[in-house]
Enzyme design. Structure first.
Site, mmCIF file in Angstrom:
data_model
loop_
_atom_site.group_PDB
_atom_site.id
_atom_site.type_symbol
_atom_site.label_atom_id
_atom_site.label_comp_id
_atom_site.label_asym_id
_atom_site.label_seq_id
_atom_site.Cartn_x
_atom_site.Cartn_y
_atom_site.Cartn_z
ATOM 1 N N GLY A 18 0.987 -1.042 -0.122
ATOM 2 C CA GLY A 18 -0.489 0.316 0.196
ATOM 3 C C GLY A 18 0.687 1.259 0.316
ATOM 4 O O GLY A 18 1.412 1.465 0.738
ATOM 5 N N ARG A 79 1.277 -5.405 -5.368
ATOM 6 C CA ARG A 79 1.342 -6.585 -4.641
ATOM 7 C C ARG A 79 1.077 -7.479 -5.065
ATOM 8 O O ARG A 79 -0.340 -8.356 -5.209
ATOM 9 C CB ARG A 79 0.053 -6.398 -3.466
ATOM 10 N N GLY A 109 5.534 -2.607 3.729
ATOM 11 C CA GLY A 109 5.142 -2.727 5.089
ATOM 12 C C GLY A 109 5.655 -4.638 5.237
ATOM 13 O O GLY A 109 6.522 -5.033 4.198
ATOM 14 N N ASP A 110 5.187 -4.930 5.760
ATOM 15 C CA ASP A 110 5.999 -6.276 5.910
ATOM 16 C C ASP A 110 5.688 -7.483 5.802
ATOM 17 O O ASP A 110 6.469 -8.552 5.807
ATOM 18 C CB ASP A 110 5.793 -7.312 7.979
ATOM 19 N N THR A 133 3.481 2.578 5.870
ATOM 20 C CA THR A 133 2.326 1.831 5.621
ATOM 21 C C THR A 133 1.406 2.769 6.739
ATOM 22 O O THR A 133 1.578 3.404 7.837
ATOM 23 C CB THR A 133 2.200 0.439 5.942
ATOM 24 N N ASP A 135 -1.699 1.644 8.094
ATOM 25 C CA ASP A 135 -1.863 0.924 8.698
ATOM 26 C C ASP A 135 -1.251 1.219 10.403
ATOM 27 O O ASP A 135 -1.399 1.371 11.345
ATOM 28 C CB ASP A 135 -1.628 -0.328 8.989
ATOM 29 N N ASP A 137 1.166 -0.330 11.890
ATOM 30 C CA ASP A 137 0.899 -2.018 13.168
ATOM 31 C C ASP A 137 2.740 -2.653 12.362
ATOM 32 O O ASP A 137 2.044 -3.789 12.299
ATOM 33 C CB ASP A 137 -0.364 -2.538 11.680
ATOM 34 N N ARG A 162 -18.351 16.914 11.279
ATOM 35 C CA ARG A 162 -18.658 18.025 12.179
ATOM 36 C C ARG A 162 -18.772 19.017 11.608
ATOM 37 O O ARG A 162 -20.836 19.037 12.173
ATOM 38 C CB ARG A 162 -17.232 18.306 13.202
ATOM 39 N N ARG A 179 -6.603 -2.002 8.443
ATOM 40 C CA ARG A 179 -7.035 -2.907 8.569
ATOM 41 C C ARG A 179 -7.364 -3.654 9.830
ATOM 42 O O ARG A 179 -7.979 -3.394 10.748
ATOM 43 C CB ARG A 179 -5.714 -3.769 8.057
HETATM 44 O O1 F6P Z 1 -1.977 -1.511 4.384
HETATM 45 C C1 F6P Z 1 -2.952 0.161 4.034
HETATM 46 C C2 F6P Z 1 -5.100 0.005 3.890
HETATM 47 O O2 F6P Z 1 -4.757 0.867 2.812
HETATM 48 C C3 F6P Z 1 -4.988 -0.574 4.534
HETATM 49 O O3 F6P Z 1 -5.247 0.202 5.674
HETATM 50 C C4 F6P Z 1 -6.137 -1.240 4.117
HETATM 51 O O4 F6P Z 1 -7.215 -1.972 4.318
HETATM 52 C C5 F6P Z 1 -6.202 -1.852 2.751
HETATM 53 O O5 F6P Z 1 -4.506 -1.183 2.750
HETATM 54 C C6 F6P Z 1 -6.507 -1.467 1.817
HETATM 55 O O6 F6P Z 1 -6.557 -2.122 -0.386
HETATM 56 P P1 F6P Z 1 -6.277 -1.651 -0.934
HETATM 57 O O7 F6P Z 1 -5.572 -0.241 -1.671
HETATM 58 O O8 F6P Z 1 -6.074 -2.799 -1.582
HETATM 59 O O9 F6P Z 1 -7.515 -1.537 -1.485
#
Ligand code: F6P
Length: 327
Positions: A18, A79, A109-110, A133, A135, A137, A162, A179
């Site tokens: 991502g 990916r 990411g990992d 990332t 996330d 995470d 708001r 995620r």
């Molecule tokens: O890992 C980053 C992220 O944006 C997550 O927060 C999300 O769940 C996912 O990637 C979305 O993936 P994609 O861009 O493949 O829809």
């Protein structure tokens, strides 16, 4: 190319998984710092897919100019499922061999680090990882590139919601990405003074939330903001519940990929620079398969195994601060 009379080492830089704001300044800084240190930087386009296809070119000034302020990744990302198959990793290795590239810097990411570790097991091409990332995470590091920019994007969107929520006296649920990690939801709930926060890290109690909100409504609260992490799957159920249990007109906003865009904040640019310098230093020192980390305010590095074999835990202090919004 010659450097101090010695054939300089070639290092290829790629972004993977991502996209995250901060990837572009990290690419630029890694290439600049590698060159300064006698290495010859290359850029891989479209992440692991580009490694397989051989989309690898020298990191020329032209290609690095004017990218640091751009969101996403100027190199492109992917990916790649094919990278999990040996034949395609071998194809990738052959491309690197042809170009004489012996080291890699991967920004991602990992999952991407795991893929390159398998590549190392197969072909002994060392890599340095830079965590990136939204996330936040990845085990072993308190910070991943892109998080600050994503949080600012969320903050600005919630501020806008708001405005309309208060104008109509409505209940709004805002779903953030992340995620299975609630970091974005928790941090933005605190930053925007949300009334409810539902994340995978905290058990929530709708009955208690209901009591609290009804009391606040009686005390004059005109509108409600709830922030939900995507990993809980609670976006729609909570929105329905707000309508039913509070008798309010309720709406759901799924922020989605807008959180991944935008020009990197100053913090992400500076962190990108520091992560990149540390990654090049790791490779220079002959480290193999280390991921640069930022822990308790200092930069360091962790072995790929420490990163991928340890379950990521969110900051317990953050969880405690948010707990009151889940009950
Ligand atoms: O890992 C980053 C992220 O944006 C997550 O927060 C999300 O769940 C996912 O990637 C979305 O993936 P994609 O861009 O493949 O829809």
């Amino acid at each position: 190319m010659l450097h101090d009379g010695i054939l300089s080492e070639k290092v290829a830089i790629l972004t993977s998984g991502g996209d995250a704001a901060g990837m572009n300044p990290a690419v630029k800084s890694a290439a600049d710092y590698a060159r300064k240190n006698g290495m010859e930087p290359y850029l891989v386009e479209w992440g692991l897919r580009g490694l397989i296809e051989g989309w690898i070119k020298p990191a020329t000034t032209e290609r690095l100019t004017g990218i640091i302020h751009r969101g996403g990744t100027a190199l492109g990302s992917s990916r790649s499922k094919r990278f999990f198959e040996y034949q395609f990793r071998e194809q990738a290795y052959n491309h690197l061999k042809e170009l004489g590239i012996s080291k890699l810097i991967i920004i991602g990411g990992d999952g991407s680090f795991r893929a390159l570790n398998q590549f190392y097991v197969d072909f002994e091409v060392p890599f340095a990882g830079i965590p990136a990332t939204i996330d936040n995470d990845i085990s072993g590091t308190d910070y991943c590139l892109g998080v600050d920019t994503a949080l600012n994007m969320i903050r600005s969107s919630v501020d806008c919601i708001r405005d309309t929520a208060s104008s109509f006296s409505r209940a709004f649920v805002i779903e953030t990405m992340g995620r299975d990690c609630g970091y974005l939801a928790m941090t933005s709930a605190l930053a925007t003074d949300a009334d409810v926060c539902i994340v995978p890290e905290i058990n929530y109690d709708l009955e208690l939330i209901g009591e609290r909100l009804r009391e606040q409504r009686e005390g004059g609260k005109k509108y409600i903001l709830g922030i939900v992490a995507e990993g809980t799957g609670m976006g729609e159920p909570l929105t329905r519940w707000m309508g039913d249990a509070l008798g309010m007109d309720s709406r759901l906003t799924v922020l989605g990929h807008v959180q991944r865009g935008g020009s990197p904040t100053v913090y992400d640019r500076i962190m990108a620079f520091k992560f990149a310098v540390a990654a090049v230093e790791n490779l220079k020192a002959g480290e193999t398969n280390k991921v640069v980390t930022f822990k308790d305010g200092s930069f360091g590095s962790s072995s790929i195994h420490d990163i991928t074999d340890t379950k990521h835990e969110c900051d317990p202090e953050l969880i405690e601060l948010v707990r009151g919004l889940s009950c």
